[in-house]
Structure formats: structure tokens, C-alpha cells
Design a protein around this motif. Structure first.
Motif, PDB file in Angstrom:
ATOM      1  N   VAL A   1     -92.967  59.809 143.813  1.00  0.00           N
ATOM      2  CA  VAL A   1     -92.278  61.085 143.655  1.00  0.00           C
ATOM      3  C   VAL A   1     -92.451  61.904 144.929  1.00  0.00           C
ATOM      4  CG1 VAL A   1     -92.063  63.190 142.291  1.00  0.00           C
ATOM      5  CG2 VAL A   1     -92.739  61.050 141.182  1.00  0.00           C
ATOM      6  N   ILE A   2     -91.339  62.303 145.513  1.00  0.00           N
ATOM      7  CA  ILE A   2     -91.372  63.196 146.673  1.00  0.00           C
ATOM      8  C   ILE A   2     -90.904  64.557 146.168  1.00  0.00           C
ATOM      9  CG2 ILE A   2     -90.382  63.659 148.938  1.00  0.00           C
ATOM     10  CD1 ILE A   2     -90.076  60.544 149.133  1.00  0.00           C
ATOM     11  N   ALA A   3     -91.804  65.531 146.191  1.00  0.00           N
ATOM     12  CA  ALA A   3     -91.540  66.774 145.466  1.00  0.00           C
ATOM     13  C   ALA A   3     -91.676  67.994 146.352  1.00  0.00           C
ATOM     14  CB  ALA A   3     -92.474  66.889 144.271  1.00  0.00           C
ATOM     15  N   HIS A   4     -90.884  68.995 146.025  1.00  0.00           N
ATOM     16  CA  HIS A   4     -91.001  70.308 146.641  1.00  0.00           C
ATOM     17  C   HIS A   4     -91.661  71.267 145.643  1.00  0.00           C
ATOM     18  CE1 HIS A   4     -90.031  73.919 148.867  1.00  0.00           C
ATOM     19  NE2 HIS A   4     -89.416  74.410 147.807  1.00  0.00           N
ATOM     20  N   ARG A   5     -91.212  71.200 144.387  1.00  0.00           N
ATOM     21  CA  ARG A   5     -91.812  72.018 143.342  1.00  0.00           C
ATOM     22  C   ARG A   5     -93.022  71.285 142.760  1.00  0.00           C
ATOM     23  NH1 ARG A   5     -86.664  74.624 140.022  1.00  0.00           N
ATOM     24  NH2 ARG A   5     -85.730  75.690 141.815  1.00  0.00           N
ATOM     25  N   LEU A   6     -94.181  71.855 142.934  1.00  0.00           N
ATOM     26  CA  LEU A   6     -95.410  71.193 142.517  1.00  0.00           C
ATOM     27  C   LEU A   6     -95.525  71.089 141.000  1.00  0.00           C
ATOM     28  CD1 LEU A   6     -97.937  72.798 145.042  1.00  0.00           C
ATOM     29  CD2 LEU A   6     -96.453  70.799 145.308  1.00  0.00           C
ATOM     30  N   SER A   7     -94.822  71.944 140.273  1.00  0.00           N
ATOM     31  CA  SER A   7     -94.896  71.898 138.814  1.00  0.00           C
ATOM     32  C   SER A   7     -94.361  70.584 138.258  1.00  0.00           C
ATOM     33  CB  SER A   7     -94.117  73.068 138.215  1.00  0.00           C
ATOM     34  OG  SER A   7     -92.761  73.025 138.622  1.00  0.00           O
ATOM     35  N   THR A   8     -93.582  69.858 139.053  1.00  0.00           N
ATOM     36  CA  THR A   8     -92.991  68.607 138.564  1.00  0.00           C
ATOM     37  C   THR A   8     -93.920  67.415 138.748  1.00  0.00           C
ATOM     38  OG1 THR A   8     -91.943  68.145 140.700  1.00  0.00           O
ATOM     39  CG2 THR A   8     -90.684  69.464 139.124  1.00  0.00           C
ATOM     40  N   VAL A   9     -95.060  67.596 139.432  1.00  0.00           N
ATOM     41  CA  VAL A   9     -95.925  66.445 139.722  1.00  0.00           C
ATOM     42  C   VAL A   9     -97.349  66.629 139.193  1.00  0.00           C
ATOM     43  CG1 VAL A   9     -94.589  65.865 141.781  1.00  0.00           C
ATOM     44  CG2 VAL A   9     -96.590  67.353 141.998  1.00  0.00           C
ATOM     45  N   ILE A  10     -97.572  67.618 138.333  1.00  0.00           N
ATOM     46  CA  ILE A  10     -98.941  67.882 137.872  1.00  0.00           C
ATOM     47  C   ILE A  10     -99.502  66.725 137.055  1.00  0.00           C
ATOM     48  CG2 ILE A  10     -98.683  70.392 137.951  1.00  0.00           C
ATOM     49  CD1 ILE A  10     -98.121  70.377 134.980  1.00  0.00           C
ATOM     50  N   ASN A  11     -98.624  65.880 136.493  1.00  0.00           N
ATOM     51  CA  ASN A  11     -99.100  64.757 135.683  1.00  0.00           C
ATOM     52  C   ASN A  11     -99.187  63.448 136.469  1.00  0.00           C
ATOM     53  OD1 ASN A  11     -99.313  66.334 133.305  1.00  0.00           O
ATOM     54  ND2 ASN A  11     -97.094  66.108 132.947  1.00  0.00           N
ATOM     55  N   ALA A  12     -98.946  63.505 137.776  1.00  0.00           N
ATOM     56  CA  ALA A  12     -99.004  62.287 138.595  1.00  0.00           C
ATOM     57  C   ALA A  12    -100.420  61.735 138.631  1.00  0.00           C
ATOM     58  CB  ALA A  12     -98.524  62.587 140.012  1.00  0.00           C
ATOM     59  N   ASP A  13    -100.519  60.409 138.746  1.00  0.00           N
ATOM     60  CA  ASP A  13    -101.841  59.779 138.813  1.00  0.00           C
ATOM     61  C   ASP A  13    -102.572  60.156 140.100  1.00  0.00           C
ATOM     62  OD1 ASP A  13    -101.777  58.021 136.348  1.00  0.00           O
ATOM     63  OD2 ASP A  13     -99.962  57.340 137.365  1.00  0.00           O
ATOM     64  N   GLU A  14    -101.819  60.370 141.159  1.00  0.00           N
ATOM     65  CA  GLU A  14    -102.410  60.850 142.403  1.00  0.00           C
ATOM     66  C   GLU A  14    -101.369  61.668 143.154  1.00  0.00           C
ATOM     67  OE1 GLU A  14    -104.998  59.241 146.248  1.00  0.00           O
ATOM     68  OE2 GLU A  14    -103.433  57.947 145.408  1.00  0.00           O
ATOM     69  N   ILE A  15    -101.839  62.716 143.805  1.00  0.00           N
ATOM     70  CA  ILE A  15    -100.970  63.568 144.610  1.00  0.00           C
ATOM     71  C   ILE A  15    -101.471  63.502 146.051  1.00  0.00           C
ATOM     72  CG2 ILE A  15    -100.093  65.893 145.007  1.00  0.00           C
ATOM     73  CD1 ILE A  15    -100.622  66.463 142.023  1.00  0.00           C
ATOM     74  N   ILE A  16    -100.550  63.179 146.973  1.00  0.00           N
ATOM     75  CA  ILE A  16    -100.883  63.100 148.396  1.00  0.00           C
ATOM     76  C   ILE A  16    -100.219  64.281 149.105  1.00  0.00           C
ATOM     77  CG2 ILE A  16    -100.588  61.748 150.505  1.00  0.00           C
ATOM     78  CD1 ILE A  16    -100.686  59.240 148.748  1.00  0.00           C
ATOM     79  N   VAL A  17    -101.003  65.036 149.837  1.00  0.00           N
ATOM     80  CA  VAL A  17    -100.494  66.216 150.540  1.00  0.00           C
ATOM     81  C   VAL A  17    -100.361  65.885 152.023  1.00  0.00           C
ATOM     82  CG1 VAL A  17    -100.817  68.669 150.993  1.00  0.00           C
ATOM     83  CG2 VAL A  17    -101.716  67.662 148.877  1.00  0.00           C
ATOM     84  N   LEU A  18     -99.136  65.939 152.519  1.00  0.00           N
ATOM     85  CA  LEU A  18     -98.873  65.663 153.939  1.00  0.00           C
ATOM     86  C   LEU A  18     -98.807  66.958 154.737  1.00  0.00           C
ATOM     87  CD1 LEU A  18     -96.096  62.895 154.053  1.00  0.00           C
ATOM     88  CD2 LEU A  18     -98.559  62.618 154.304  1.00  0.00           C
ATOM     89  N   ARG A  19     -99.290  66.897 155.966  1.00  0.00           N
ATOM     90  CA  ARG A  19     -99.132  68.011 156.899  1.00  0.00           C
ATOM     91  C   ARG A  19     -99.115  67.440 158.315  1.00  0.00           C
ATOM     92  NH1 ARG A  19    -103.270  72.813 156.466  1.00  0.00           N
ATOM     93  NH2 ARG A  19    -104.719  71.076 156.869  1.00  0.00           N
ATOM     94  N   ASP A  20     -98.027  67.724 159.036  1.00  0.00           N
ATOM     95  CA  ASP A  20     -97.880  67.254 160.425  1.00  0.00           C
ATOM     96  C   ASP A  20     -98.062  65.752 160.555  1.00  0.00           C
ATOM     97  OD1 ASP A  20     -97.487  69.882 161.245  1.00  0.00           O
ATOM     98  OD2 ASP A  20     -99.636  70.219 161.534  1.00  0.00           O
ATOM     99  N   GLY A  21     -97.548  64.987 159.583  1.00  0.00           N
ATOM    100  CA  GLY A  21     -97.594  63.532 159.667  1.00  0.00           C
ATOM    101  C   GLY A  21     -98.920  62.918 159.284  1.00  0.00           C
ATOM    102  N   HIS A  22     -99.876  63.729 158.828  1.00  0.00           N
ATOM    103  CA  HIS A  22    -101.171  63.219 158.395  1.00  0.00           C
ATOM    104  C   HIS A  22    -101.342  63.499 156.897  1.00  0.00           C
ATOM    105  CE1 HIS A  22    -102.625  62.458 162.464  1.00  0.00           C
ATOM    106  NE2 HIS A  22    -102.149  63.654 162.819  1.00  0.00           N
TER     107      HIS A  22
END
Length: 629
Positions: free
Chosen positions: A554-575
Motif C-alpha cells: 500500500v502506497i498511502a498519503h492518508r495515514l488513516s488508511t494504513v493503520i491496520n497494515a502489518d508494517e508501515i515503512i516511512v520514507l524520507r529523501d529516498g531512505h
């Protein structure tokens, strides 16, 4: 795998190269029926030329018969020695020659159209093989015009190369032989000089006109590009009231086209006039020579008429030489851009011996992935993560962090510069693109539909699906009831790019299409970010149902749509800046928590504003009630 059929460079200065490219289509491999048509067309072509040369002979003999000078006893049957019969024979051979030419054209028609179809098909397939980078940079209107002109240019070149160049050369040789045998060297010399000057002038003038033609094509392409672009963005034009500006942009391109087209026709007039002067001078010299020979008694009136008729017949193919040369040169100009497209190599191709992807559980792994669209601007800098089979992993982060790039790389729209991307342990670069994309389903943020029916757009996920499967997919996507309320149901047209449907309806169609495809891997690329809150919740419930038991990214802009994800990865500046579950990321009080708080505050503000508006509306209704109530 991309076609590797090599083409010789095609341009207006290299006609031989283009003819080499076109030969396989004029002599199609594996099509014996078309080859037979080419042979029969060639036979009737040659036969027609011999019949044509008989025409001026009958004219000569008829003239001599009427003048009492015919001396053909022993050469012609007795019944052909009468003037009336010779006149009839003269006209019969003209009609016969015309019929043979039409038969030749009819036989060759399917060969020419086959060449057009095959090259157009090859170009269309090649366009779909080119990289996403090419299509993001293309201009649709100009591209369609290039292909349209190119296919017409191909037909012109194929037809005129075989049907006119060869017979013209043959007729000139036969005419030269007749003049040499019957009238001597000087007639042959004058004919040859006339033909040479005619062809030389035609080539020089046509070459001059090529640059004018190219300028006209460029203006035509530019005008068509602006027209298509403006019509595709019809609503935007209306939003800003810029109809007049769009009309001026289009008219400016058409003004350049008008100027170039006028020059094309003006230059054609000069070309035709020059050709007429050259051939007229040659004809005058030969007719004067014949007239003196008649006065000396060396030739008959029939010879005088014969020479004139033979020259007039020669003027037709000579005119065709000029016409054919112009058409071939203009055809080359028209198709040079089309061949340039065919010479563009696909950026992403299957490696030799690539195997089908053997899909098992559908586990995805990115390992030290580095990628940049432009070497000067890296997008991903050593990204590593896994999406276990049947699990959901979400990618979030600020705009420009590289979220959508990850989905494009998984689809292999681009190749990475370093690292690996694997599915069930198989590097995506080692398997065929077709088998890779067959196991992935995509629900994008901006769903663009074909200008066809609802059923066509849903069935696009799996064209072989039955109606029952189609209806079931629509129900899972929560759009079945809506479709049934439409006057034409599943046969309702959705309009250009699906503009007759709302954003939520288009998204549901995209979900139904993906459900019908039934892929083991699912990508949701900001599938609800462009929707209102209410519609988002409805679409999200459908997406949750679709993603069950599937490996989901899941590639998301609204965080409310991914609260049930098994893992959430936060990207910033390609890292990867942070990773974890929703709760653990909030506990870290880092970038994710900051984004969550900002979005929650924005949502609360929107909710308060909505309540205020509802209360204002209610107050207006209450204050507006009659006192009796």
C-alpha cells in the motif's frame, strides 16, 4: 521480448535504405498468395507496355491508310488493311491496355494494403514495448499524426515503386529501340537528352520542395498536438475561461501550416511548368525533324503522327517519373519520423532466456535498491524491506520521497541501478515482463478508463471472464448496485477517460477490474487520496476485502488508511526513516507521529467546519418555517 528486427536508417536522403526496409512487406515471407499476386501483377504490367506500344502503330497505319500511303501488305492480314478497321484496332488496343493496367492495380492492391497493415501493426506493438519514460515524454496528438502520415507514406512508396518505376524504365527502353530502328540515331539522342533533362530538373526541384514539405508536416503535427491536448483538457479550459487563448495557439500553428502548404502548391506549379517546357522543347525539335523528312519524302504523314503519338505516350510515364519521385520523396519525409520511432530501443527488455515467473506465495523483497530517473537526482538510496506472503506493508512519507517509484520498479517499468527486487526469490530482471505483470494487480490513484462500456473496462482485468464473474467482481467492489441503476447497465459508456463517472465510481471500477484479474500480489498506489472522506471509507472497505489473503503493498498519503497494515515503512529523501506498526511508530514520536498529528488536526478541522455548515443550514430551514407550524 522487444522486436529486434533491424532497420536501415530511413530518411529523405536515403531512399534505398527505406526500400530495403519495405522489401519484406512487398515480398511478404510465408504469404505465397501475395507473392503470386506480385508475379501476376508484374506479368500484366509488362504485357500492358507491349500493348501500349502497339497503339501508335495502329494510329500511324490508319493515317497512312486514309492518305493512301499504307504499304503493309504481307505484314498485316488483309482484313486489317482498311482504315476503319485500323481505327477500331487503335481504340481497342487503348482500351485493352487500360484494362490490363486496372487488372494489375487490382492484383497489387492487397499487397500494398498488407504492407500498410503489417507496418502499422509493428509500429503499434513497438509503441507498447517502449519504456514508461518515453510515454511520459510523448505528445499524443503529434504521435498519432506521425503514425497516420507514415502509414499513408508507406502505401505510396510500395505502390509507386513497383507499379510505376519499373514500367516507366521499360517503356523508355522500348521507345528508344523503336526510334533507333525506325528513324535513326538522332531521334534516340534527342529523346535521351530530353528525358535526362526532364529527370534532372524533376529531382532538383523535388529536393527543393522536400524542406517545404517537412515544414508543413511539422506545422501540421504541432497543430494536431495542440488540438488534442486542448480537447483532452476541456474542463481545465472551461475552468479558466481560456477558450480564446487555446484558439489563438491552434490558429498560430495552422497559420504556419497555411504558409507552408501554400508554398508546397506554388512550388508544384513551377515544377510542372518546368517539366512542360523541357518536354515541349524536345517534342518540338523531333516534330520539326519529322516534318522536314515528310517534305523530303523520307517519311509519311503516318510517321509524323506516329512520332508525335509515341512522344505523347512517353510523356505520361515521364510525368509519372516526376510524380513517382515526388511521391516517394514526400513519402520518405512522411515516414522518416515513423521509422525513427521504430529505431527507438525499449529501455526495459527481457534478458535472453528469461523464464516465466514461478509464483508461489508471492513474497516481495527489496534489497539495497538504488534508483534514479536522472543520475543527478537519486530517488531511492539503498532501500531494503520485505512484504511477506499474504501480509500488508504500507509505504508512507512526504511528497517526493519515492513512494510511487517503488510500485513502478516492482512492475519493472524501469530497471534499478543497484540492488535487487525479488518475488518468491526470483529477481524481476530474470523473468519475462509479461509473466511478472500477470501476477500483480494495481489500483492507482488516478484511474483512467477506456472510452467504452462499464463492462469492457471491468473485463479488461481478464478479457476471458464470464458475465457471472464480471457481476461478482462488481459486487465485491461495491459498484454492482450502482451499475444496475444505470439505463444501459453494464453497457453504459463511461466517456473519454471515464469522465462520465465520479471519482469514487471510477475507483470502484478499477477495484472490480483488479478483482477480476485475481492477482496474488496487490498494489494500492494512493487509491483513495483524491476522494472525500465518506467515499474514502466506502472504497477502503472494498479494498480491505480485496486485499485479504493477498500480498499487498500500500502506497498511502492518508495515514488513516494504513493503520491496520502489518508494517508501515516511512520514507524520507529516498531512505527508510522509520518502520513498524501504527502504534509503535506513534510511540517513537518521530516523522510518522508528526504526519499523523497534522492529518488528524486537518481532519478534525474539516469535521468541525462540516458541522457548522450543517447547523447553519438547519437554522436557515428552521427560521424559514411558517409561523403556523
Amino acid at each position: 521480448m522487444a522486436s529486434k528486427k533491424k532497420t536501415v536508417s530511413a530518411d529523405a536522403s536515403n531512399p534505398l535504405g527505406t526500400l530495403v526496409n519495405l522489401w519484406p512487406y512487398m515480398w511478404p515471407h510465408g504469404r505465397g498468395d501475395l507473392k503470386a499476386r506480385v508475379l501476376w501483377a508484374t506479368f500484366f504490367l509488362v504485357l500492358a507496355k507491349f500493348v501500349l506500344l502497339a497503339v501508335p502503330y495502329f494510329f500511324k497505319w490508319a493515317t497512312d491508310a486514309l492518305n493512301g500511303k499504307l504499304d503493309m501488305a504481307g505484314l498485316l492480314p488483309a482484313f486489317l488493311l482498311g482504315a476503319v478497321v485500323l481505327v477500331i484496332a487503335y481504340n481497342f488496343t487503348r482500351v485493352l491496355q487500360l484494362g490490363l493496367n486496372q487488372l494489375r492495380d487490382a492484383l497489387f492492391a492487397s499487397v500494398g494494403q498488407y504492407a500498410v497493415r503489417q507496418l502499422a501493426h509493428r509500429t503499434f506493438v513497438h509503441m507498447h514495448q517502449l519504456s514508461l519514460r518515453f510515454h511520459l515524454e510523448r505528445k499524443t496528438g503529434g504521435l498519432s499524426r506521425i503514425i497516420e502520415r507514415g502509414t499513408k507514406g508507406i502505401e505510396t512508396i510500395v505502390r509507386f515503386t513497383i507499379l510505376n518505376s519499373v514500367p516507366t524504365i521499360l517503356e523508355f527502353l522500348l521507345t528508344a529501340i523503336i526510334f533507333w530502328v525506325a528513324y535513326g540515331f538522332w531521334y534516340v539522342l534527342i529523346t535521351a537528352v530530353t528525358v535526362w533533362l526532364y529527370i534532372w530538373f524533376t529531382i532538383k526541384a523535388s529536393d527543393w520542395r522536400i524542406s517545404i514539405r517537412r515544414s508543413m508536416n511539422d506545422s501540421d503535427t504541432d497543430a494536431n498536438t495542440k488540438a488534442i491536448d486542448s480537447l483532452l483538457n476541456f474542463e481545465t479550459v472551461k475552468y479558466f475561461g481560456n477558450e480564446e487563448m487555446e484558439a489563438k495557439r491552434f490558429d498560430a500553428s495552422m497559420a504556419r501550416y497555411e504558409k507552408a502548404a501554400t508554398s508546397v502548391w506554388t512550388s508544384l506549379g513551377w515544377l510542372n511548368f518546368g517539366q512542360g517546357v523541357i518536354f515541349g522543347l524536345g517534342t518540338t525539335v523531333m516534330m520539326v525533324m519529322s516534318a522536314f523528312a515528310v517534305q523530303r519524302g523520307e517519311q509519311t504523314i503516318g510517321d509524323f503522327v506516329f512520332i508525335n503519338a509515341l512522344l505523347m505516350q512517353l510523356s505520361v510515364p515521364l510525368n509519372f517519373i516526376g510524380f513517382v519521385y515526388r511521391e516517394i520523396r514526400q513519402g520518405l519525409t512522411d515516414i522518416e519520423q515513423m521509422f525513427d520511432l521504430l529505431e527507438v530501443d525499449p529501455e526495459v527488455v527481457d534478458k535472453p532466456g528469461a523464464k516465466e515467473l514461478a509464483i508461489g506465495q508471492g513474497a516481495i523483497a527489496f534489497k539495497d535498491v538504488h534508483f534514479a530517473y536522472d543520475p543527478a537526482r537519486p530517488i531511492l538510496r539503498g532501500i531494503s524491506f520485505e512484504v511477506p506472503a499474504g501480509k500488508t506493508v504500507a509505504i508512507v512519507g512526504p511528497s517526493g520521497a519515492g513512494k510511487s517509484t517503488i510500485s513502478r520498479l516492482l512492475y519493472r517499468f524501469y530497471d534499478i541501478q543497484q540492488g535487487s527486487i525479488t518475488i518468491d526469490g526470483q529477481d524481476v530482471r530474470d523473468v519475462t515482463q509479461k509473466s511478472l505483470r500477470a501476477v500483480i494487480g494495481m489500483v492507482p490513484q488516478d484511474t483512467v478508463l477506456f472510452n467504452d462500456t462499464v463492462a469492457y473496462n471491468i473485463r479488461y482485468g481478464r478479457p476471458s471472464a464470464t458475465d457471472e464473474e464480471l457481476f461478482a467482481a462488481a459486487e465485491i467492489a461495491q459498484i454492482g448496485h450502482f451499475i444496475q441503476t444505470l439505463p444501459d447497465g453494464f453497457q453504459t459508456k463511461v466517456g473519454e477517460r471515464g469522465l462520465k463517472l465520479s471519482g469514487g465510481e471510477k475507483q470502484r471500477v478499477a477495484i472490480a477490474r483488479t478483482v477480476l484479474k485475481a492477482p496474488p500480489i496487490l498494489i494500492l498506489d494512493e487509491a483513495t487520496s483524491a476522494l472525500d472522506t465518506t467515499t474514502e471509507h466506502e472504497i477502503q472497505s472494498a479494498l480491505d476485502q480485496v486485499s485479504k489473503n493477498r500480498t499487498t503493498l500500500v502506497i498511502a498519503h492518508r495515514l488513516s488508511t494504513v493503520i491496520n497494515a502489518d508494517e508501515i515503512i516511512v520514507l524520507r529523501d529516498g531512505h527508510i526513516a522509520e518502520r513498524g506498526t501504527h502504534a509503535s511508530l506513534l510511540d517513537q514520536n518521530g516523522l510518522y507521529a508528526s504526519m499523523w498529528n497534522r492529518q488528524r488536526e486537518a481532519t478534525q478541522a474539516e469535521e468541525q467546519l462540516r458541522k457548522v455548515r450543517e447547523s447553519d443550514d438547519l437554522g436557515i430551514v428552521t427560521r424559514g418555517k411558517p409561523a403556523a407550524e
